[in-house]
Design a protein around this motif. Structure first.
Motif, PDB file in Angstrom:
ATOM      1  N   ARG A 188       0.827  -1.210   0.000  1.00  0.00           N
ATOM      2  CA  ARG A 188       0.000   0.000   0.000  1.00  0.00           C
ATOM      3  C   ARG A 188       0.861   1.259   0.000  1.00  0.00           C
ATOM      4  O   ARG A 188       0.564   2.232  -0.701  1.00  0.00           O
ATOM      5  CB  ARG A 188      -0.918  -0.005   1.221  1.00  0.00           C
ATOM      6  N   ASP A 189       1.961   1.258   0.776  1.00  0.00           N
ATOM      7  CA  ASP A 189       2.851   2.411   0.814  1.00  0.00           C
ATOM      8  C   ASP A 189       3.458   2.677  -0.558  1.00  0.00           C
ATOM      9  O   ASP A 189       3.576   3.833  -0.991  1.00  0.00           O
ATOM     10  CB  ASP A 189       3.963   2.192   1.844  1.00  0.00           C
ATOM     11  N   ALA A 190       3.847   1.601  -1.240  1.00  0.00           N
ATOM     12  CA  ALA A 190       4.443   1.758  -2.575  1.00  0.00           C
ATOM     13  C   ALA A 190       3.435   2.366  -3.548  1.00  0.00           C
ATOM     14  O   ALA A 190       3.771   3.261  -4.341  1.00  0.00           O
ATOM     15  CB  ALA A 190       4.932   0.404  -3.087  1.00  0.00           C
ATOM     16  N   PHE A 191       2.187   1.883  -3.482  1.00  0.00           N
ATOM     17  CA  PHE A 191       1.159   2.421  -4.374  1.00  0.00           C
ATOM     18  C   PHE A 191       0.849   3.879  -4.033  1.00  0.00           C
ATOM     19  O   PHE A 191       0.724   4.727  -4.922  1.00  0.00           O
ATOM     20  CB  PHE A 191      -0.108   1.587  -4.283  1.00  0.00           C
ATOM     21  N   GLU A 192       0.716   4.187  -2.722  1.00  0.00           N
ATOM     22  CA  GLU A 192       0.381   5.548  -2.320  1.00  0.00           C
ATOM     23  C   GLU A 192       1.491   6.525  -2.711  1.00  0.00           C
ATOM     24  O   GLU A 192       1.216   7.652  -3.116  1.00  0.00           O
ATOM     25  CB  GLU A 192       0.121   5.607  -0.814  1.00  0.00           C
ATOM     26  N   LYS A 193       2.742   6.096  -2.590  1.00  0.00           N
ATOM     27  CA  LYS A 193       3.850   6.962  -2.985  1.00  0.00           C
ATOM     28  C   LYS A 193       3.760   7.286  -4.470  1.00  0.00           C
ATOM     29  O   LYS A 193       3.897   8.443  -4.879  1.00  0.00           O
ATOM     30  CB  LYS A 193       5.183   6.290  -2.658  1.00  0.00           C
ATOM     31  N   ALA A 194       3.521   6.254  -5.296  1.00  0.00           N
ATOM     32  CA  ALA A 194       3.389   6.477  -6.733  1.00  0.00           C
ATOM     33  C   ALA A 194       2.177   7.359  -7.029  1.00  0.00           C
ATOM     34  O   ALA A 194       2.223   8.223  -7.920  1.00  0.00           O
ATOM     35  CB  ALA A 194       3.260   5.138  -7.453  1.00  0.00           C
ATOM     36  N   TYR A 195       1.104   7.153  -6.278  1.00  0.00           N
ATOM     37  CA  TYR A 195      -0.128   7.926  -6.462  1.00  0.00           C
ATOM     38  C   TYR A 195       0.118   9.417  -6.228  1.00  0.00           C
ATOM     39  O   TYR A 195      -0.255  10.269  -7.053  1.00  0.00           O
ATOM     40  CB  TYR A 195      -1.182   7.400  -5.497  1.00  0.00           C
ATOM     41  N   PHE A 196       0.793   9.749  -5.117  1.00  0.00           N
ATOM     42  CA  PHE A 196       1.031  11.156  -4.799  1.00  0.00           C
ATOM     43  C   PHE A 196       2.080  11.766  -5.731  1.00  0.00           C
ATOM     44  O   PHE A 196       1.967  12.947  -6.101  1.00  0.00           O
ATOM     45  CB  PHE A 196       1.450  11.309  -3.334  1.00  0.00           C
ATOM     46  N   LEU A 221      -1.754  16.134   4.180  1.00  0.00           N
ATOM     47  CA  LEU A 221      -1.047  15.799   2.949  1.00  0.00           C
ATOM     48  C   LEU A 221       0.460  15.887   3.159  1.00  0.00           C
ATOM     49  O   LEU A 221       1.205  14.988   2.763  1.00  0.00           O
ATOM     50  CB  LEU A 221      -1.477  16.740   1.823  1.00  0.00           C
ATOM     51  N   TYR A 222       0.930  16.964   3.773  1.00  0.00           N
ATOM     52  CA  TYR A 222       2.362  17.104   4.035  1.00  0.00           C
ATOM     53  C   TYR A 222       2.875  15.948   4.900  1.00  0.00           C
ATOM     54  O   TYR A 222       3.931  15.377   4.635  1.00  0.00           O
ATOM     55  CB  TYR A 222       2.650  18.432   4.743  1.00  0.00           C
ATOM     56  N   ARG A 223       2.102  15.630   5.933  1.00  0.00           N
ATOM     57  CA  ARG A 223       2.523  14.552   6.840  1.00  0.00           C
ATOM     58  C   ARG A 223       2.581  13.213   6.101  1.00  0.00           C
ATOM     59  O   ARG A 223       3.487  12.407   6.297  1.00  0.00           O
ATOM     60  CB  ARG A 223       1.568  14.473   8.026  1.00  0.00           C
ATOM     61  N   LYS A 224       1.592  12.993   5.243  1.00  0.00           N
ATOM     62  CA  LYS A 224       1.534  11.740   4.489  1.00  0.00           C
ATOM     63  C   LYS A 224       2.707  11.637   3.520  1.00  0.00           C
ATOM     64  O   LYS A 224       3.346  10.573   3.403  1.00  0.00           O
ATOM     65  CB  LYS A 224       0.209  11.669   3.723  1.00  0.00           C
ATOM     66  N   LEU A 225       3.011  12.715   2.822  1.00  0.00           N
ATOM     67  CA  LEU A 225       4.112  12.697   1.869  1.00  0.00           C
ATOM     68  C   LEU A 225       5.447  12.457   2.571  1.00  0.00           C
ATOM     69  O   LEU A 225       6.305  11.716   2.082  1.00  0.00           O
ATOM     70  CB  LEU A 225       4.155  14.015   1.093  1.00  0.00           C
ATOM     71  N   LYS A 226       5.606  13.090   3.728  1.00  0.00           N
ATOM     72  CA  LYS A 226       6.842  12.911   4.482  1.00  0.00           C
ATOM     73  C   LYS A 226       6.969  11.474   4.968  1.00  0.00           C
ATOM     74  O   LYS A 226       8.038  10.866   4.930  1.00  0.00           O
ATOM     75  CB  LYS A 226       6.866  13.881   5.662  1.00  0.00           C
ATOM     76  N   GLN A 227       5.849  10.909   5.424  1.00  0.00           N
ATOM     77  CA  GLN A 227       5.836   9.533   5.916  1.00  0.00           C
ATOM     78  C   GLN A 227       6.213   8.552   4.806  1.00  0.00           C
ATOM     79  O   GLN A 227       6.924   7.566   5.041  1.00  0.00           O
ATOM     80  CB  GLN A 227       4.454   9.198   6.461  1.00  0.00           C
ATOM     81  N   LEU A 228       5.746   8.822   3.583  1.00  0.00           N
ATOM     82  CA  LEU A 228       5.992   7.921   2.459  1.00  0.00           C
ATOM     83  C   LEU A 228       7.352   8.137   1.805  1.00  0.00           C
ATOM     84  O   LEU A 228       7.757   7.363   0.946  1.00  0.00           O
ATOM     85  CB  LEU A 228       4.892   8.098   1.400  1.00  0.00           C
ATOM     86  N   GLY A 229       8.053   9.203   2.220  1.00  0.00           N
ATOM     87  CA  GLY A 229       9.358   9.474   1.631  1.00  0.00           C
ATOM     88  C   GLY A 229       9.280  10.109   0.257  1.00  0.00           C
ATOM     89  O   GLY A 229      10.211   9.975  -0.552  1.00  0.00           O
TER      90      GLY A 229
END
Length: 244
Positions: A188-196, A221-229
């Motif tokens: 899920r993290d890999a997909f979400e990173k590609a999604y953003f 959104l900022y927190r999520k992007l930072k979490q996903l790298g």
């Protein structure tokens, strides 16, 4: 997703845990003392409890003993504390606590521990996933022996025995392959990173437009992007934004 009860007398801790767990899709109920925790345990029957050890009325270890003695310790309990000794942690584990989290709690440790606790409730095996009897019949798959049911069973067995990659077309960015034979959170993290990353590129790095497009508050959104790298350099150049 799970129904999680968070018991802590500190408002900031309750709010932070609630926000993180809610972002993960869980339903979160909050209690600031043992009395509220007892009522929540009785009324909502949580799947998991995050329980602080030091509370003003009744401490977490005492409450844990109470639940165990009354037969109410039917869910995993994760103890939390910033001041507990090793002896206290060992005692809680002997009573029946699933795990112990030391404050301040890191996001990675929290999600990993919660995931392990929830996985222990109802472990899923590959053989069960491939068993036609476990396939949902109410979803239009037909009765056992029908062509639809046989096809679904065969597809399930194929996916379980030979995990196939998921290929997603990202337009100008090309295609990205996601491996399905990995833990759900990693996939899920890999997909979400590609999604953003896709939406950042599509919106020219505008965090405002990406927030609108994805339905997230800018702070989340900022927190999520930072979490996903996710690389935020493009967004910062475009908006001169600061991560809170």
């Amino acid at each position: 997703m799970a129904n999680i009860l968070v018991v802590d007398d500190e408002l900031g801790i309750r709010d932070l845990l609630s926000e993180v767990l809610s972002d993960e899709g869980h339903t979160v109920e909050l209690a600031e003392n043992a009395a509220q925790a007892r009522a929540a345990r009785q009324n909502s029957r949580p799947d998991l409890v995050l329980l602080d050890i030091w509370m003003p009325d009744t401490d977490g270890v005492t409450l844990l003993k109470e639940w165990r003695g009354s037969g109410q310790l039917t869910m995993p309990v994760i103890m939390m504390s910033g001041h507990a000794t090793i002896d206290t942690a060992v005692e809680a584990t002997r009573i029946g606590a699933q795990a112990f989290l030391e404050k301040p709690i890191t996001l990675q440790k929290l999600l990993k521990t919660v995931g392990q606790a929830l996985a222990s409730i109802q472990p899923v095996t590959r053989s069960a996933a491939a068993d036609p009897a476990t396939l949902p019949r109410a979803a239009g798959l037909g009765s056992p022996g029908s062509a639809a049911a046989d096809f679904a069973a065969g597809a399930a067995a194929t996916i379980v025995s030979q995990p196939l990659p998921l290929v997603v077309d990202l337009g100008p960015q090309g295609q990205q392959v996601f491996e399905l034979d990995k833990p759900l959170r990693d996939a899920r993290d890999a997909f979400e990173k590609a999604y953003f990353e896709f939406h950042l590129a599509k919106e020219g790095g505008s965090m405002t437009r990406v927030a609108e497009k994805t339905g997230l508050e800018r702070t989340h959104l900022y927190r999520k992007l930072k979490q996903l790298g996710v690389d935020l350099s493009r967004a910062r150049r475009g908006n001169n934004a600061q991560i809170p």
